[in-house]
Design an enzyme around this catalytic site. Structure first.
Site, PDB file in Angstrom:
ATOM      1  N   CYS A 248       0.882  -1.155  -0.044  1.00  0.00           N
ATOM      2  CA  CYS A 248       0.082  -0.122   0.034  1.00  0.00           C
ATOM      3  C   CYS A 248       0.918   1.368   0.164  1.00  0.00           C
ATOM      4  O   CYS A 248       1.414   1.768   1.120  1.00  0.00           O
ATOM      5  CB  CYS A 248      -1.062  -0.024   1.241  1.00  0.00           C
ATOM      6  SG  CYS A 248      -1.814   1.553   1.274  1.00  0.00           S
TER       7      CYS A 248
ATOM      8  N   CYS B  61      -0.271   3.957   2.218  1.00  0.00           N
ATOM      9  CA  CYS B  61      -0.312   3.879   3.738  1.00  0.00           C
ATOM     10  C   CYS B  61       1.250   4.041   4.100  1.00  0.00           C
ATOM     11  O   CYS B  61       1.536   4.601   5.090  1.00  0.00           O
ATOM     12  CB  CYS B  61      -0.615   2.229   4.152  1.00  0.00           C
ATOM     13  SG  CYS B  61      -2.223   1.639   3.365  1.00  0.00           S
ATOM     14  N   ASP B  62       2.205   3.371   2.995  1.00  0.00           N
ATOM     15  CA  ASP B  62       3.924   3.407   3.610  1.00  0.00           C
ATOM     16  C   ASP B  62       4.463   4.233   2.465  1.00  0.00           C
ATOM     17  O   ASP B  62       5.648   4.222   3.095  1.00  0.00           O
ATOM     18  CB  ASP B  62       4.052   1.990   3.441  1.00  0.00           C
ATOM     19  CG  ASP B  62       3.208   1.256   4.519  1.00  0.00           C
ATOM     20  OD1 ASP B  62       2.887   1.552   5.683  1.00  0.00           O
ATOM     21  OD2 ASP B  62       2.942   0.023   4.169  1.00  0.00           O
TER      22      ASP B  62
END
Ligand code: NAP
Length: 320
Positions: free
Chosen positions: A137, A140-141
């Site tokens: 992701c 997300c990251d």
């Protein structure tokens, strides 16, 4: 043998969608029963820090966030039970959920079983997943890879989108695909291939992720599809973007799913299925946004609909 008690609402799944549905239906005094599968807390428990969930300006650990949601759901009377649903019978009321030799019966059902990212299965991927450099992701990251070189594996819209998003942070993004052209839509493919920070690595099959001994990703080992020659791309982050597998198999005989296995909601709704009182929420139905906050929103909507359905049918007409 006594027949099982009929639940007001059974929620299948303990990710953001399922637990948000539990908070809402719990707070509506419906005493929801949440069924936990093989990954309690869902995909967020496998990421390290969540920086984009509203309300946490300093970010929050993914596991902690899910634990908070669980505590909040418990506070409002949610009950949890371990049960992997293998099939369902939605042809009559109450609805039947089968978990091995156990049958759970419910007036309303919220299916929030999520999706599992498809993984390559190459050596090193499992060992370095989640906080050690392998992730699925970019939203997300991605921010953890500022000024670093990263690789994205895949050739579809997801891979192109992840690669483009990562250009905001990374100094260079290798887009590694096993063919010589992307399967992504033309507009996404054009954007990715013409971006100055993205380097296409064509005809390349991932064979291993390096860095297991050091406990952090140090490179992606690839093999040329035609020549078989191996080489290593030195990167600190590897984003696997080769599709998702929605966890809908147990329901596909009763509810409509598309070619990718995602639930297909009724026209004009994101959460309503063709079965009255049965709702879907989160990544098992949403293949576009796939965010914790959007899953939570769908869980909330499903809970409100389940509550309304129960209020309308509380007279016990037995209507299906
Ligand atoms: P996808 O279209 O199925 O593409 C998966 C890609 O991963 C393919 O290029 C495939 O290679 C590659 N792949 C599969 N297994 C692999 C393996 N073991 N090793 C290396 N590569 C592998 O999946 P997706 O990109 O997640 O898209 C899913 C759906 O969501 C699509 O309909 C897409 O259009 C949609 N989507 C849309 C958007 C958007 O519109 N913004 C964004 C994301 C997704 P091959 O090409 O060789 O099969």
């Amino acid at each position: 043998m006594s027949s099982p008690s009929v639940e007001n609402v059974v929620i299948i799944g303990t990710g953001c969608a399922g637990l948000t549905a539990a908070i809402y239906t719990g707070r509506a005094n419906l005493s929801p029963l949440v069924l936990e599968g093989s990954l309690p807390g869902g995909q967020l428990t496998t990421t390290s820090e969540v920086e984009n969930f509203p309300g946490f300006p300093e970010g929050i650990d993914g596991f902690q966030l899910m634990d908070n949601l669980r505590k909040q759901a418990t506070k409002f009377g949610t009950r949890f039970e371990q049960a992997l649903i293998t099939s369902v019978d939605f042809t009559s009321m109450p609805r039947k959920l089968i978990a091995g030799n156990k049958t759970i019966v419910a007036k309303t059902v919220i299916i929030a079983t999520g999706a599992s990212p498809r993984m390559t299965g190459v050596p090193g991927e499992k060992e370095l997943y989640g906080g050690k450099g392998v992730t699925t992701c970019a939203t997300c990251d991605g921010a953890f890879y500022r000024k670093m070189e990263v690789a994205v594996i895949g050739g579809g819209d997801s891979a192109a989108e992840e690669a483009l998003f990562l250009t905001r942070f990374a100094s260079k993004v290798y887009l590694v695909h096993r063919r010589d052209s992307l399967r992504a839509s033309k507009i996404m493919a054009d954007r990715a291939t013409s971006h100055p920070k993205i380097q296409m690595v064509w005809n390349s099959i991932p064979v291993a992720i390096e860095g297991v001994a050091e406990g952090a990703v140090s490179g992606l080992r690839i093999k040329h599809a035609q020549t078989g020659a191996e080489s290593v791309i030195p990167v600190k982050g590897i984003f696997v973007a080769i599709g998702h597998i929605p966890n809908t198999q147990a329901f596909s005989a009763a509810l409509e799913v598309d070619d990718g296995g995602y639930f297909v909601p009724q026209a004009g709704s994101q959460i309503q299925t063709k079965i009255p009182g049965v709702y879907v929420a989160g990544d098992c139905v949403d293949h576009v946004y796939r965010q914790a906050i959007t899953a939570a929103g769908m869980g909330c909507a499903a809970a409100i609909e389940a509550e309304r359905w129960l209020a309308e049918h509380e007279a016990g007409s037995g209507e299906t």
